[in-house]
Each structure stands twice: as C-alpha cells, then as structure tokens.
Design a protein around this motif. Structure first.
Motif, mmCIF file in Angstrom:
data_model
loop_
_atom_site.group_PDB
_atom_site.id
_atom_site.type_symbol
_atom_site.label_atom_id
_atom_site.label_comp_id
_atom_site.label_asym_id
_atom_site.label_seq_id
_atom_site.Cartn_x
_atom_site.Cartn_y
_atom_site.Cartn_z
ATOM 1 N N ARG A 263 34.844 40.543 -12.245
ATOM 2 C CA ARG A 263 34.854 39.426 -11.293
ATOM 3 C C ARG A 263 34.620 39.914 -9.867
ATOM 4 O O ARG A 263 34.134 39.168 -9.014
ATOM 5 N N ARG A 264 34.965 41.166 -9.572
ATOM 6 C CA ARG A 264 34.795 41.718 -8.217
ATOM 7 C C ARG A 264 33.363 42.187 -7.952
ATOM 8 O O ARG A 264 33.035 42.556 -6.819
ATOM 9 N N ALA A 265 32.536 42.222 -8.985
ATOM 10 C CA ALA A 265 31.168 42.737 -8.825
ATOM 11 C C ALA A 265 30.460 42.023 -7.688
ATOM 12 O O ALA A 265 30.486 40.798 -7.587
ATOM 13 N N GLY A 266 29.852 42.802 -6.816
ATOM 14 C CA GLY A 266 29.128 42.229 -5.686
ATOM 15 C C GLY A 266 29.933 42.124 -4.419
ATOM 16 O O GLY A 266 29.383 41.810 -3.358
ATOM 17 N N TYR A 267 31.252 42.398 -4.495
ATOM 18 C CA TYR A 267 32.072 42.312 -3.286
ATOM 19 C C TYR A 267 31.750 43.473 -2.360
ATOM 20 O O TYR A 267 31.696 44.621 -2.779
ATOM 21 N N THR B 240 27.938 54.143 -3.488
ATOM 22 C CA THR B 240 27.944 55.546 -3.920
ATOM 23 C C THR B 240 28.352 55.583 -5.391
ATOM 24 O O THR B 240 28.654 54.549 -5.992
ATOM 25 N N ASP B 241 28.385 56.780 -5.957
ATOM 26 C CA ASP B 241 28.745 56.914 -7.375
ATOM 27 C C ASP B 241 30.113 56.319 -7.684
ATOM 28 O O ASP B 241 30.327 55.733 -8.745
ATOM 29 N N THR B 242 31.073 56.462 -6.763
ATOM 30 C CA THR B 242 32.423 55.966 -7.038
ATOM 31 C C THR B 242 32.487 54.444 -7.080
ATOM 32 O O THR B 242 33.451 53.873 -7.586
ATOM 33 N N ASN B 243 31.430 53.786 -6.523
ATOM 34 C CA ASN B 243 31.397 52.320 -6.551
ATOM 35 C C ASN B 243 30.710 51.771 -7.798
ATOM 36 O O ASN B 243 30.737 50.568 -8.037
ATOM 37 N N ARG B 244 30.093 52.636 -8.560
ATOM 38 C CA ARG B 244 29.393 52.203 -9.772
ATOM 39 C C ARG B 244 30.306 52.422 -10.975
ATOM 40 O O ARG B 244 30.675 53.546 -11.287
ATOM 41 N N MET B 245 30.661 51.316 -11.625
ATOM 42 C CA MET B 245 31.604 51.388 -12.743
ATOM 43 C C MET B 245 31.046 50.662 -13.960
ATOM 44 O O MET B 245 30.010 50.002 -13.875
ATOM 45 N N THR C 269 24.246 49.199 -31.518
ATOM 46 C CA THR C 269 25.524 49.827 -31.164
ATOM 47 C C THR C 269 25.611 50.128 -29.670
ATOM 48 O O THR C 269 26.582 50.730 -29.223
ATOM 49 N N LEU C 270 24.607 49.713 -28.893
ATOM 50 C CA LEU C 270 24.619 49.946 -27.450
ATOM 51 C C LEU C 270 25.111 48.689 -26.749
ATOM 52 O O LEU C 270 24.345 47.762 -26.487
ATOM 53 N N ASN C 271 26.392 48.654 -26.473
ATOM 54 C CA ASN C 271 27.003 47.497 -25.831
ATOM 55 C C ASN C 271 27.721 47.967 -24.574
ATOM 56 O O ASN C 271 28.751 48.628 -24.653
ATOM 57 N N CYS C 272 27.154 47.604 -23.424
ATOM 58 C CA CYS C 272 27.657 48.180 -22.170
ATOM 59 C C CYS C 272 27.400 47.217 -21.016
ATOM 60 O O CYS C 272 26.459 46.438 -21.040
ATOM 61 N N ILE C 273 28.275 47.269 -20.013
ATOM 62 C CA ILE C 273 28.040 46.560 -18.759
ATOM 63 C C ILE C 273 28.344 47.517 -17.611
ATOM 64 O O ILE C 273 29.301 48.291 -17.678
ATOM 65 N N VAL C 274 27.485 47.499 -16.601
ATOM 66 C CA VAL C 274 27.712 48.303 -15.398
ATOM 67 C C VAL C 274 27.697 47.358 -14.195
ATOM 68 O O VAL C 274 27.019 46.325 -14.206
ATOM 69 N N TYR C 275 28.445 47.694 -13.162
ATOM 70 C CA TYR C 275 28.569 46.824 -11.998
ATOM 71 C C TYR C 275 29.050 47.662 -10.823
ATOM 72 O O TYR C 275 29.483 48.814 -10.986
ATOM 73 N N SER C 276 29.005 47.075 -9.641
ATOM 74 C CA SER C 276 29.487 47.803 -8.460
ATOM 75 C C SER C 276 30.145 46.825 -7.499
ATOM 76 O O SER C 276 29.783 45.648 -7.427
ATOM 77 N N TYR C 277 31.149 47.309 -6.779
ATOM 78 C CA TYR C 277 31.768 46.551 -5.694
ATOM 79 C C TYR C 277 32.434 47.525 -4.737
ATOM 80 O O TYR C 277 32.708 48.684 -5.072
ATOM 81 N N ASN C 278 32.715 47.049 -3.543
ATOM 82 C CA ASN C 278 33.234 47.902 -2.481
ATOM 83 C C ASN C 278 34.763 47.999 -2.566
ATOM 84 O O ASN C 278 35.474 47.330 -1.840
ATOM 85 N N HIS C 279 35.252 48.856 -3.440
ATOM 86 C CA HIS C 279 36.702 48.985 -3.619
ATOM 87 C C HIS C 279 37.323 50.024 -2.689
ATOM 88 O O HIS C 279 38.543 50.145 -2.607
ATOM 89 N N ASN C 280 36.504 50.800 -1.998
ATOM 90 C CA ASN C 280 37.057 51.859 -1.146
ATOM 91 C C ASN C 280 36.494 51.811 0.276
ATOM 92 O O ASN C 280 36.407 52.833 0.951
ATOM 93 N N ALA C 281 36.111 50.605 0.717
ATOM 94 C CA ALA C 281 35.605 50.385 2.080
ATOM 95 C C ALA C 281 34.347 51.188 2.398
ATOM 96 O O ALA C 281 34.070 51.489 3.556
ATOM 97 N N ALA C 282 33.573 51.519 1.374
ATOM 98 C CA ALA C 282 32.324 52.243 1.604
ATOM 99 C C ALA C 282 31.289 51.305 2.208
ATOM 100 O O ALA C 282 31.212 50.132 1.853
ATOM 101 N N ALA C 283 30.476 51.826 3.125
ATOM 102 C CA ALA C 283 29.444 51.014 3.773
ATOM 103 C C ALA C 283 28.246 50.828 2.857
ATOM 104 O O ALA C 283 27.537 49.820 2.945
ATOM 105 N N THR C 284 28.002 51.807 1.996
ATOM 106 C CA THR C 284 26.883 51.736 1.058
ATOM 107 C C THR C 284 27.384 52.104 -0.345
ATOM 108 O O THR C 284 28.460 52.691 -0.509
#
Length: 203
Positions: free
Chosen positions: A63-67, A106-111, A89-104
C-alpha cells in the motif's frame, strides 16, 4: 445365632468387571478424541493466524508503494513503482517507496515479495531488481513463512488500473493459500485487493 451372608458370585464379579472395562474404554476413547480434535483445532487456528499475518504484512507494505518524491511516482519499465510477475512457479511483486527519507530511489528502497514453490514458502526481499521478472536472480531475501509448519500452496499478484482522462488508480489483487504440513486436509485461502498510494496523473 449365626446367619449366612451371601456375597457376589463369580459370574456376577466377571460381569461387573466386563461392564466396568467397557465403560472405561468408552471414557478413554472420548478423552483421546477430544484431545485430538482440540489439537487439530489449535493447529488450524494457527494456520489461519499465520496466513492472515503474512497477508497483513504484504498489504501494509505494498500500500505504501509510490510514497515519496518525484522519483517514487509510478512510471513504466524499469522505473515502475509496482511490478508483478505471475508465470508458472514465478510469482513475485516488486515495489518501492521512500521509507528512509531518501531523495532518490536506491537499492534499500526497492523491495518485494516472492513465492518459492520448490520450498513452499514466501520471502521478503530488499535491494531487488525493479523488474519482477528478475526478482529470482537479485536481492537479499528472507523467509516470512515457516515451511516446517505451513506449506504455502499459492501466491499471486494481479495488477489492475482504473483510468480516467486525468488520472489512473493502480491496485493489486493478492491471493494467498496454504495448508498444514502435518495434515494437508487443513487448508485456508485469503484474497484481498490493495490500492497503491500514488494516483498516476496524466499530463
């Protein structure tokens, strides 16, 4: 004056023992059945609770994706805020959001979350590839489910978009099902739909 006192005969004693044994066997049978039923009920309750907890974790995070700032807005291709893959058997979702106040981003924002069919478990990952087709080849992944107790049988993510002339709203339908490892007759399935945070504005 002495009087003769009659006791129980051997036949009466044997009959009493037989009836007592039958009654005791019935009581023991009922007790064992109640204990077994109670144990199975507890296991099924834990199955439901564990699956609901996993679903809650996925719902809350997706739900936070895109924040975040402009870089976290929904895009396309490698810049998509949410991307999913459902193929065999390939069932996956990837998303990103700004959980650590990053301006852009980064790898830590991609989950992401993925289903590992060979091990019947769900994993959460970070530093994943922005494309879901690559989520099995990149990222740091850790298990969310206990495959010694629960066998995850399916996990699917289906994206959908409702568009108007000025904006689009993206959501993800999640299906999760599992069963007890010890007894496959105990199964449970959950379905939910999550709207990602940012509305896509048409410019």
């Amino acid at each position: 004056m002495l009087t003769n006192k009659k006791g129980f005969s051997l036949v009466e004693l044997m009959l009493s023992l037989l009836l007592g044994s039958v009654l005791l066997a019935m009581i023991i049978g009922l007790y064992v059945s109640a204990v077994s039923s109670g144990s199975k009920s507890l296991k099924y309750s834990r199955l439901r609770t564990d699956l609901q907890s996993i679903m809650s974790i996925m719902e809350t995070d997706i739900r936070r994706a895109g924040y975040g700032g402009r870089d976290f807005l929904v895009g396309s291709g490698g810049t998509k805020t949410v991307d999913s893959q459902n193929s065999g058997t390939l069932n996956c979702i990837v998303y990103s959001y700004n959980h650590n106040a990053a301006a852009t981003i980064t790898d830590t924002n991609r989950m992401g979350f993925r289903f590992v069919a060979a091990e019947n478990k769900i994993q959460f990952g970070y530093a994943v590839d922005p494309l879901a087709t690559n989520c099995y080849s990149k990222g740091n992944w850790t298990s969310l489910s206990d495959n010694q107790f629960i066998k995850i049988t399916s996990l699917n993510f289906v994206e959908s978009v409702v568009s108007s002339a000025t904006a689009s709203i993206r959501s993800v339908k999640i299906h999760l099902s599992g069963e007890l490892v010890a007894d496959g007759s105990y199964k449970h399935a959950i379905n939910t739909r999550v709207q990602v945070r940012n509305i896509e504005i048409s410019l």
